[in-house]
Design a protein around this motif. Structure first.
Motif, PDB file in Angstrom:
ATOM      1  N   GLY A 105       0.993  -1.307   0.019  1.00 21.80           N
ATOM      2  CA  GLY A 105       0.118  -0.014  -0.112  1.00 21.80           C
ATOM      3  C   GLY A 105       0.722   1.255  -0.032  1.00 21.80           C
ATOM      4  O   GLY A 105       0.189   2.494   0.248  1.00 21.80           O
ATOM      5  N   ALA A 106       2.013   1.007  -0.093  1.00 22.32           N
ATOM      6  CA  ALA A 106       2.894   2.112  -0.479  1.00 22.32           C
ATOM      7  C   ALA A 106       2.408   3.106  -1.487  1.00 22.32           C
ATOM      8  O   ALA A 106       2.401   2.657  -2.460  1.00 22.32           O
ATOM      9  CB  ALA A 106       4.247   2.075  -0.714  1.00 22.32           C
ATOM     10  N   PRO A 107       2.515   4.523  -1.578  1.00 24.83           N
ATOM     11  CA  PRO A 107       1.923   5.320  -2.721  1.00 24.83           C
ATOM     12  C   PRO A 107       3.183   5.492  -3.621  1.00 24.83           C
ATOM     13  O   PRO A 107       4.336   5.532  -3.221  1.00 24.83           O
ATOM     14  CB  PRO A 107       2.031   6.684  -1.810  1.00 24.83           C
ATOM     15  N   LYS A 108       2.453   5.115  -4.688  1.00 26.94           N
ATOM     16  CA  LYS A 108       3.826   4.894  -5.910  1.00 26.94           C
ATOM     17  C   LYS A 108       4.450   6.079  -6.299  1.00 26.94           C
ATOM     18  O   LYS A 108       3.577   7.016  -6.288  1.00 26.94           O
ATOM     19  CB  LYS A 108       3.169   4.032  -6.947  1.00 26.94           C
ATOM     20  N   VAL A 109       5.402   6.078  -6.603  1.00 22.46           N
ATOM     21  CA  VAL A 109       6.137   7.337  -7.267  1.00 22.46           C
ATOM     22  C   VAL A 109       5.357   7.584  -8.614  1.00 22.46           C
ATOM     23  O   VAL A 109       5.537   6.464  -9.407  1.00 22.46           O
ATOM     24  CB  VAL A 109       7.740   7.168  -7.430  1.00 22.46           C
ATOM     25  N   GLY A 110       5.013   8.447  -8.892  1.00 23.41           N
ATOM     26  CA  GLY A 110       4.456   8.878 -10.329  1.00 23.41           C
ATOM     27  C   GLY A 110       2.864   8.843 -10.465  1.00 23.41           C
ATOM     28  O   GLY A 110       2.388   9.340 -11.113  1.00 23.41           O
ATOM     29  N   TRP A 115      -0.663  10.212  -3.856  1.00 24.23           N
ATOM     30  CA  TRP A 115       0.049  11.259  -2.964  1.00 24.23           C
ATOM     31  C   TRP A 115      -0.692  12.422  -2.711  1.00 24.23           C
ATOM     32  O   TRP A 115      -0.543  13.073  -1.533  1.00 24.23           O
ATOM     33  CB  TRP A 115       1.301  11.704  -3.791  1.00 24.23           C
ATOM     34  N   GLU A 116      -1.711  12.964  -3.403  1.00 21.30           N
ATOM     35  CA  GLU A 116      -2.377  14.069  -3.235  1.00 21.30           C
ATOM     36  C   GLU A 116      -2.955  14.187  -1.805  1.00 21.30           C
ATOM     37  O   GLU A 116      -2.591  15.209  -1.061  1.00 21.30           O
ATOM     38  CB  GLU A 116      -3.632  14.339  -4.221  1.00 21.30           C
ATOM     39  N   ALA A 117      -3.680  13.208  -1.406  1.00 20.67           N
ATOM     40  CA  ALA A 117      -4.073  13.177   0.052  1.00 20.67           C
ATOM     41  C   ALA A 117      -3.108  13.035   1.190  1.00 20.67           C
ATOM     42  O   ALA A 117      -3.198  14.039   2.395  1.00 20.67           O
ATOM     43  CB  ALA A 117      -4.977  11.786   0.499  1.00 20.67           C
ATOM     44  N   ARG A 118      -1.621  12.787   0.716  1.00 14.09           N
ATOM     45  CA  ARG A 118      -0.789  12.807   1.670  1.00 14.09           C
ATOM     46  C   ARG A 118      -0.163  14.163   1.789  1.00 14.09           C
ATOM     47  O   ARG A 118       0.337  14.733   2.697  1.00 14.09           O
ATOM     48  CB  ARG A 118       0.340  11.782   1.486  1.00 14.09           C
ATOM     49  N   ILE A 119      -0.074  14.710   0.578  1.00 18.61           N
ATOM     50  CA  ILE A 119       0.441  15.904   0.589  1.00 18.61           C
ATOM     51  C   ILE A 119      -0.365  17.068   1.353  1.00 18.61           C
ATOM     52  O   ILE A 119       0.447  18.045   1.897  1.00 18.61           O
ATOM     53  CB  ILE A 119       0.634  16.421  -0.920  1.00 18.61           C
ATOM     54  N   ALA A 120      -1.301  16.804   1.321  1.00 21.28           N
ATOM     55  CA  ALA A 120      -2.349  17.807   2.181  1.00 21.28           C
ATOM     56  C   ALA A 120      -1.844  17.724   3.420  1.00 21.28           C
ATOM     57  O   ALA A 120      -2.264  18.671   4.350  1.00 21.28           O
ATOM     58  CB  ALA A 120      -3.939  17.033   2.091  1.00 21.28           C
ATOM     59  N   LEU A 121      -1.329  16.515   4.000  1.00 25.47           N
ATOM     60  CA  LEU A 121      -0.733  16.710   5.466  1.00 25.47           C
ATOM     61  C   LEU A 121       0.132  17.565   5.596  1.00 25.47           C
ATOM     62  O   LEU A 121       0.434  17.811   6.851  1.00 25.47           O
ATOM     63  CB  LEU A 121      -0.435  15.170   5.888  1.00 25.47           C
ATOM     64  N   GLY A 122       1.030  17.896   4.633  1.00 19.98           N
ATOM     65  CA  GLY A 122       2.206  19.047   4.980  1.00 19.98           C
ATOM     66  C   GLY A 122       3.379  18.160   4.607  1.00 19.98           C
ATOM     67  O   GLY A 122       3.503  17.204   5.251  1.00 19.98           O
ATOM     68  N   GLU A 160       9.047  15.128  -6.244  1.00 24.83           N
ATOM     69  CA  GLU A 160       9.337  15.883  -7.718  1.00 24.83           C
ATOM     70  C   GLU A 160       9.010  14.955  -8.740  1.00 24.83           C
ATOM     71  O   GLU A 160       8.644  15.344  -9.856  1.00 24.83           O
ATOM     72  CB  GLU A 160      10.738  16.371  -7.831  1.00 24.83           C
ATOM     73  N   LYS A 161       9.726  13.685  -8.481  1.00 23.18           N
ATOM     74  CA  LYS A 161       9.250  12.670  -9.854  1.00 23.18           C
ATOM     75  C   LYS A 161       7.919  12.645  -9.853  1.00 23.18           C
ATOM     76  O   LYS A 161       7.433  12.170 -11.124  1.00 23.18           O
ATOM     77  CB  LYS A 161       9.992  11.276  -9.187  1.00 23.18           C
ATOM     78  N   THR A 162       6.971  12.473  -8.949  1.00 23.29           N
ATOM     79  CA  THR A 162       5.653  12.466  -8.978  1.00 23.29           C
ATOM     80  C   THR A 162       4.840  13.367  -9.937  1.00 23.29           C
ATOM     81  O   THR A 162       4.078  13.141 -10.467  1.00 23.29           O
ATOM     82  CB  THR A 162       4.911  12.216  -7.656  1.00 23.29           C
ATOM     83  N   GLY A 163       5.552  14.493  -9.577  1.00 22.26           N
ATOM     84  CA  GLY A 163       5.144  15.632 -10.625  1.00 22.26           C
ATOM     85  C   GLY A 163       4.645  16.927  -9.681  1.00 22.26           C
ATOM     86  O   GLY A 163       4.081  17.712 -10.083  1.00 22.26           O
TER      87      GLY A 163
END
Ligand code: HEC
Length: 165
Positions: A105-110, A115-122, A160-163
């Protein structure tokens, strides 16, 4: 006994005496040169101490000439060995195992959506879970030899790789 035998014995006797004298001269000459016998040399305290020396010697106090001469090499080598890896290097060494294919269940690079929900965590929260571990992810991705900065640059690299930015 014939006359010839007489002469032979006399000459043979002279040769024997000459050889004996020669032997004595060599014997005393050798002693005069060597002075001490082989055993005396081998058992002298200095020779014994040299033979029973330990393999290593501990140096205490100020570094002496040998240490000082060897020292300049150490600082030159240290930065190379201890220098921080780039985010990409850390990712390829440690994080790729799970984050390339999405293991456990690791968020995949790319995969932006993952990742969006996780990025919201800061950014701090993401770094914090990378350092301390989260769910199936062990602290620092299981490589505790990484420095906090190395983990941080790996997170940046992955985002960065994810975009993102
Ligand atoms: C053993 C597999 C594994 C390795 C190796 C691994 N991760 Fe993870 N990672 C995960 C899993 C699983 C999650 C999802 C955890 C969760 O949300 O429960 C995750 C989530 C994350 C997150 C999001 C954290 C959050 O708060 O949502 C970041 C950032 C992260 N990993 C960075 C890294 C970095 C950087 C490395 C390398 C140093 C790394 N990971 C190595 C399995 C791994």
């Amino acid at each position: 006994m014939s006359k010839a035998d007489d002469i032979f014995y006399r000459q043979f006797g002279l040769v024997l005496i000459a050889l004996t004298l020669f032997t004595l001269i060599v014997f005393f000459a050798a002693r005069a040169i060597a002075g001490r016998s082989f055993e005396q040399i081998q058992n002298s305290p200095k020779a014994v101490l040299e033979r029973i020396q330990p393999f290593g010697q501990v140096r205490v106090g100020k570094p002496d000439a040998v240490v000082a001469a060897a020292a300049p090499a150490a600082p030159a080598a240290a930065p190379a060995a201890g220098s921080a890896m780039s985010g990409e290097q850390v990712y390829n060494k440690t994080c790729v195992a799970c984050h390339a294919s999405g293991v456990a269940g690791a968020p995949k690079v790319g995969d932006k959506a993952a990742w969006e929900a996780r990025i919201a965590l800061g950014a701090d929260a993401l770094l914090n879970s990378s350092l301390k571990g989260k769910g199936a992810m062990p602290p620092k991705g299981g490589n505790t030899g990484l420095s906090d900065d190395e983990v941080k640059s790996a997170v940046t690299y992955m985002l960065e790789k994810t975009g993102f930015k």
